[in-house]
Design an enzyme around this catalytic site. Structure first.
Site, PDB file in Angstrom:
ATOM      1  N   PRO A   2     -10.528   6.321  28.026  1.00 31.74           N
ATOM      2  CA  PRO A   2      -9.985   6.967  29.209  1.00 31.74           C
ATOM      3  C   PRO A   2     -10.311   6.201  30.488  1.00 31.74           C
ATOM      4  CG  PRO A   2     -11.057   8.576  27.809  1.00 31.74           C
ATOM      5  CD  PRO A   2     -11.398   7.220  27.265  1.00 31.74           C
ATOM      6  N   LYS A  33     -13.819  12.848  24.801  1.00 32.49           N
ATOM      7  CA  LYS A  33     -13.961  11.436  24.440  1.00 32.49           C
ATOM      8  C   LYS A  33     -15.401  10.990  24.662  1.00 32.49           C
ATOM      9  CE  LYS A  33      -9.485  10.463  23.849  1.00 32.49           C
ATOM     10  NZ  LYS A  33      -8.870   9.648  22.847  1.00 32.49           N
ATOM     11  N   ILE A  65      -5.774   7.424  25.420  1.00 29.82           N
ATOM     12  CA  ILE A  65      -5.099   7.386  24.122  1.00 29.82           C
ATOM     13  C   ILE A  65      -5.302   8.774  23.527  1.00 29.82           C
ATOM     14  CG2 ILE A  65      -5.053   6.382  21.809  1.00 29.82           C
ATOM     15  CD1 ILE A  65      -6.231   3.810  23.082  1.00 29.82           C
ATOM     16  N   ASN A  98      -1.737  12.318  37.832  1.00 28.23           N
ATOM     17  CA  ASN A  98      -0.785  11.821  36.842  1.00 28.23           C
ATOM     18  C   ASN A  98      -1.515  11.551  35.537  1.00 28.23           C
ATOM     19  OD1 ASN A  98       1.586  11.608  38.555  1.00 28.23           O
ATOM     20  ND2 ASN A  98       0.463  10.006  39.600  1.00 28.23           N
TER      21      ASN A  98
END
Length: 118
Positions: A2, A33, A65, A98
């Protein structure tokens, strides 16, 4: 892998010394994560104005991801917005976030891609 990127008009002198470290923690926790893969960056002192009104504002990009999607992004947005208000004084209605869900074959790391690593 990330990645949290913040562009803000908050002056660098007002960014707490532990902002990046605390942001890594927040992002790792909300995305589920490993902290060791999270990268956080901030670009302070940007010439920014929100709707013609002066005051703290920003734009965030969260790239990952997986761990992103319609339902979970609402939770991520709340967690990140709360963090930015608490640490930098950026109100939730003065920051766009975003979310970018990356394909593991398109992210390189350690001489290969996450397609081979995951």
């Amino acid at each position: 892998m990330p990645l949290f990127k913040l562009q803000t008009n908050v002056p660098s002198t007002k960014i707490p010394a532990n902002f990046l470290e605390s942001t890594v923690e927040v992002v790792a926790k909300t995305l589920g994560k490993p902290k060791s893969y999270v990268v956080a960056t901030v670009l302070p002192d940007q010439l920014m104005n929100w709707g013609g009104v002066d005051g703290p504002c920003g734009m965030v990009s969260v790239e990952s991801i997986g761990a992103l999607g319609r339902d979970v992004n609402k939770k991520h947005s709340k967690v990140i917005s709360d963090h930015l208000l608490k640490t930098l004084g950026i109100p939730a209605d003065k920051c766009y976030i975003n979310f970018v869900d990356l394909n593991k074959a398109n992210v390189g790391y350690s001489g290969t891609t996450f397609d081979d690593l995951l």
